[in-house]
Write a protein that holds these residues in place. Structure first.
Motif, short mmCIF file in Angstrom:
data_model
loop_
_atom_site.label_atom_id
_atom_site.label_comp_id
_atom_site.label_asym_id
_atom_site.label_seq_id
_atom_site.Cartn_x
_atom_site.Cartn_y
_atom_site.Cartn_z
N UNK A 97 7.65 16.01 3.76
CA UNK A 97 7.14 15.69 2.43
C UNK A 97 6.24 14.46 2.42
N UNK A 98 6.23 13.70 3.48
CA UNK A 98 5.54 12.41 3.45
C UNK A 98 4.50 12.22 4.55
N UNK A 99 4.30 13.23 5.39
CA UNK A 99 3.40 13.07 6.53
C UNK A 99 2.27 14.08 6.47
N UNK A 144 0.83 -1.21 0.00
CA UNK A 144 0.00 0.00 0.00
C UNK A 144 0.86 1.25 0.00
N UNK A 145 0.28 2.34 -0.51
CA UNK A 145 1.01 3.60 -0.63
C UNK A 145 0.74 4.54 0.53
N UNK A 202 13.13 2.82 10.01
CA UNK A 202 12.59 1.95 8.95
C UNK A 202 11.42 2.61 8.24
N UNK A 203 10.56 3.24 9.01
CA UNK A 203 9.38 3.89 8.45
C UNK A 203 9.79 5.07 7.56
N UNK A 204 10.80 5.81 7.99
CA UNK A 204 11.30 6.92 7.19
C UNK A 204 11.82 6.42 5.84
N UNK A 205 12.55 5.30 5.87
CA UNK A 205 13.05 4.74 4.60
C UNK A 205 11.90 4.30 3.71
N UNK A 206 10.89 3.66 4.31
CA UNK A 206 9.72 3.22 3.51
C UNK A 206 9.06 4.41 2.83
N UNK A 224 10.31 7.51 2.18
CA UNK A 224 11.15 8.26 1.23
C UNK A 224 11.46 7.45 -0.02
N UNK A 225 11.68 6.15 0.13
CA UNK A 225 12.04 5.33 -1.03
C UNK A 225 10.88 5.15 -1.99
#
Length: 501
Positions: free
Chosen positions: A329-331, A268-269, A292-296, A298-299
């Protein structure tokens, strides 16, 4: 009769020993304060002390009884802590709440719902009937202490705002919210959550529920059809996402937070998280999992919907920084004042990532043109004046006392229960090693006028049986009585088919 500022008339009880039928010779030698508190509770329950009554001054009543003033002061203080009385300075000690009167007969006002109702599938009519059922002692999670709302401070703030209000402030405004509140929230989350944000990034909404509804619409338009959720996780949040026609694949939560490897496996995105104080387990997302969540995110460009649930209500450690503080950028960051002040204010905020910001503002505009301006302006001044910080400090002391009362009651009446999430929040979760249906336990407790949430309500997959118990909205005495009832029900066990297996 006297009136406090704008309130109801207070009836003074000056002849306390006569009106309350107090005879000091009935008091045990070492328990005069306990005896006095119990006699006042009886007068509250049978209506001799109605709401708004003013009790005798401690000096006066102590003189009438022939006891030390400390005896009366301690009795009053216990009733204040239980939420029955309130000290109002020069206005004296006032009755603000009363314990429920003992029933005149064993008959209930309505027949208890069948235990099977608790096991109904979420979303069904019978389940919703159960969820909204009332009980004399309600230990449901997510309920703040409404009696703790700072009425006097709010009224002063409202008067100040009205005195300085420009006529233009009463017109149609920016759908994002008033500039004053957006600035106040930007300052608040910078001080308390480590988030640096421009006020233009803040969108005022009607609580976290509206955040999920607006985001759900925006995500559907972006082609996203599912939002992964924590398991166990908030049933209410899942229902809002389902209402937006979004699937909610579950991702396990363990002692370190969400399992990021399972999140990746869903494909899921987007994911909805409560990282500061996970609902309902109370787990804080640990440092390794945050990485780990940050990598998920950003990647793969993943979206994290951060529900900052109960973040400010921490008792034994400082709050962890919000994910938004490192992942702008992701939250999509969501907060509200529902637990700090009152849900009825219907004021929250969301900070969306840049890619969704304009679409979210448009969704808000076409939903309601924006929240009511006057409460926003009052809240802005309340925040900037320091009154919000004072309220938060008061609530932390207040809630810690009630949390400790619940932990003590659990240790006494539910010694086999494992307690989770005690360091923060407004609820505790307890689990059991024994195998039984927690829905049956909750239903049997409701039949005895104690309402709790079974843990299975908030789980999509099989988990150990447990209960989610709110403590913020109940007095210590009600908490003790409610947990004692749970213990009695659990000990009697197989009162119904499927309860203990």
């Amino acid at each position: 009769m006297n009136r406090s500022n704008g309130g109801a008339p207070h009836r003074s009880i000056t002849a306390g020993t006569d009106f309350l039928h107090l005879a000091i010779e009935e008091a045990p030698g070492g328990g005069k304060s306990d005896w006095l508190a119990s006699r006042i509770r009886l007068a509250l329950a049978d209506g001799r002390l109605p709401m708004g009554s003013r009790l005798p001054a401690t000096r006066v009543l102590a003189g009438e009884l022939g006891v030390s003033r400390g005896v009366v002061t301690e009795a009053y203080q216990r009733l204040i802590e239980d939420g029955h009385l309130a000290g109002r300075g020069r206005n004296g000690t006032i009755v603000v709440g009363a314990p429920a009167a003992a029933p005149k007969s064993p008959a209930r006002t309505a027949p208890p719902l069948p235990r099977s109702v608790f096991a109904a599938a979420p979303g069904t009519d019978v389940f919703d009937t159960m969820r909204t059922a009332r009980a004399r002692i309600d230990l449901s999670p997510g309920l703040p202490d409404l009696a703790a709302f700072p009425r006097a401070a709010w009224l002063r703030t409202e008067r100040h705002v009205l005195d300085h209000l420009a006529a233009s402030d009463l017109g149609y405004g920016d759908p994002r919210g008033t500039p004053a509140l957006r600035r106040a929230i930007a300052n608040w989350i910078a001080r308390n959550r480590g988030i640096r944000a421009d006020p233009d990034e803040v969108l005022i909404v009607a609580g976290t529920a509206q955040t999920l509804t607006l985001l759900g619409r925006v995500l559907r338009d972006d082609g996203i059809t599912a939002v992964a959720v924590e398991d166990p996780g908030s049933l209410g949040a899942r229902q809002h996402l389902h209402n937006c026609r979004l699937a909610t694949p579950p991702v396990a939560v363990d002692s370190e937070g969400i399992r990021v490897d399972e999140l990746r496996a869903t494909g899921e995105a987007a994911v909805l998280l409560t990282p500061a104080h996970q609902f309902p387990t109370g787990v804080v997302l640990r440092g390794s999992r945050r990485s780990e969540l940050t990598r998920w995110a950003r990647e793969g460009g993943g979206l994290i919907i951060e529900d900052d649930y109960d973040a400010e209500h921490r008792y034994d450690r400082t709050p962890v920084p919000a994910l938004r503080s490192v992942l702008t950028e992701n939250v999509a960051y969501a907060g509200s004042v529902s637990k700090l002040l009152a849900p009825a204010l219907r004021i929250g905020w969301v900070l969306a990532p840049p890619r969704y910001r304009d679409a979210l503002v448009d969704a808000k505009r076409f939903t309601d043109l924006g929240n009511a301006a006057l409460p926003q302006l009052v809240l802005a001044h309340f925040m900037e004046s320091g009154a919000m910080e004072r309220q938060l400090r008061h609530l932390r002391r207040h809630h810690r006392h009630r949390r400790d009362a619940m932990i003590k009651a659990i240790g006494t009446h539910l010694p086999s229960a494992i307690v989770h999430g005690a360091a923060a929040g407004l609820h505790l979760t307890i689990t059991f090693d024994a195998e039984f249906a927690d829905t049956e336990l909750a239903a049997m407790a409701l039949a005895r006028d104690v309402k709790v949430h079974p843990l299975s309500w908030h789980s999509q997959r099989a988990h150990r049986p447990g209960l989610v118990l709110g403590y913020a909205a109940s007095t210590p005495s009600d908490i003790g009585e409610g947990v004692e009832t749970l213990g009695e029900v659990l000990r009697r066990g197989g009162a119904g088919p499927g309860f203990v297996r």
